[in-house]
Design an enzyme around this catalytic site. Structure first.
Site, mmCIF file in Angstrom:
data_model
loop_
_atom_site.group_PDB
_atom_site.id
_atom_site.type_symbol
_atom_site.label_atom_id
_atom_site.label_comp_id
_atom_site.label_asym_id
_atom_site.label_seq_id
_atom_site.Cartn_x
_atom_site.Cartn_y
_atom_site.Cartn_z
ATOM 1 N N ASP A 103 0.806 -1.227 0.000
ATOM 2 C CA ASP A 103 0.000 0.000 0.000
ATOM 3 C C ASP A 103 0.841 1.280 0.000
ATOM 4 O OD1 ASP A 103 -2.531 -1.151 -0.232
ATOM 5 O OD2 ASP A 103 -2.613 -1.616 1.899
ATOM 6 N N HIS A 254 -0.231 -7.614 -2.149
ATOM 7 C CA HIS A 254 -1.569 -8.165 -2.333
ATOM 8 C C HIS A 254 -2.159 -7.726 -3.662
ATOM 9 C CE1 HIS A 254 -1.902 -4.328 -0.230
ATOM 10 N NE2 HIS A 254 -3.117 -4.182 -0.721
HETATM 11 FE FE LIG Z 1 -3.907 -2.299 -1.353
#
Ligand SMILES: [Fe+2]
Length: 280
Positions: A103, A254
């Site tokens: 992220d 991810h």
């Molecule tokens: Fe993400």
């Protein structure tokens, strides 16, 4: 079962992922349970808790055991409160999350962990996959690891914007107002808790390896972006309502599978991180 905490850990694959059972996260957790979960997170990269009917306050309270929560990395501030946590239909972000990533790595201090709870997942589809960046690193040859250990790479908001169209432009305007658009991080990160080496370049954000020529950088990054997709390092989670996933943005990448058209309502917060540290 852990005799002290009453928690049970069931691994999902050799490389990545574990389910933790025997805990109700709406209630305060003991120091022992916290250490158990923290260790499992560092080791397995992502841990799952089933049947956790958490509201924003209880999700926030659970997250606070492990760091400083923000409502999300895009707009989070030090003044965030549990009431700021919103439920979001992830359909809007489908194009931006269907790529292997960690992220917001273009930030100087990317979030160290992310918590996502399914409120109304699709009846089918909308799975999330995770890949172990420890296993991806360990599977490389020794000369390749030795080279990567010395390198650093640019992570850029521009790459994200170019790939995600109108959503990305809107996102970049929000993010770009508060943060510089690029950041250099080590290609290999030392996990701050486990001390293990993890591959830390990703297809969503990383644009070039600083120390290499443009052709070399493109070739090595292209190879690494494919490398992390190997089923050898991956797992896939099919969401049920009230599943909570808690992942470590250093240990895993991810990918959200965009194979759904119905709503996918999730609750999400991140934990503030430090500057990634490399082997040097
Ligand atoms: Fe993400």
């Amino acid at each position: 079962m852990n005799a002290v905490t009453g928690l049970r850990l069931k691994r999902l694959t050799t490389a990545v992922g574990a389910v933790i059972e025997g805990v109700d996260l709406r209630k305060p957790i003991s120091g022992e349970a916290m250490r158990f979960i923290r260790q499992a997170l560092g080791e397995h990269g992502v841990v799952f808790f089933r049947n956790q009917a958490l509201d924003a306050e209880s999700l926030w309270a659970f997250a606070e055991n492990f760091g400083k929560p923000h409502k999300e990395e895009a707009t989070g501030t030090d003044q965030d409160r549990p009431s700021d946590v919103v439920e979001a239909d992830m359909r809007m972000a489908k194009s931006s999350t269907a790529v292997w990533h960690s992220d917001t790595t273009f930030l100087a201090r990317p979030p160290k962990a992310t918590l996502m709870r399914a409120i109304r997942p699709p009846e089918f589809g909308g799975d999330t996959c995770w890949s172990s960046m420890y296993a991806a690193y360990d599977a490389l040859s020794e000369p390749m690891r030795a080279m990567l250990d010395k390198l650093s790479a640019v992570h850029s908001l521009g790459r994200f914007m170019a790939r995600t169209g109108a959503f990305g432009v809107h996102y970049a305007q929000t993010m770009g107002a508060n943060h510089p658009p690029e950041r250099v991080h080590p290609v290999i990160q030392i996990h701050p808790e486990t001390g293990r080496k993890a591959l830390y370049v990703n297809e969503a954000w990383t644009t070039r390896i600083l120390e290499l020529g443009p052709g070399e950088s493109d070739a090595i990054l292209g190879f690494l972006f494919e490398h992390v997709k190997s089923p050898d390092f991956n797992m896939r989670w099919r969401w049920e309502p009230d599943d909570l996933a808690f992942w470590d943005n250093c240990a895993v990448q991810h990918y959200a599978v965009p194979d759904y058209t119905s709503e996918r309502v999730m609750q999400r917060i991140v934990l503030a991180g430090d500057e990634p540290r490399g082997p040097n």
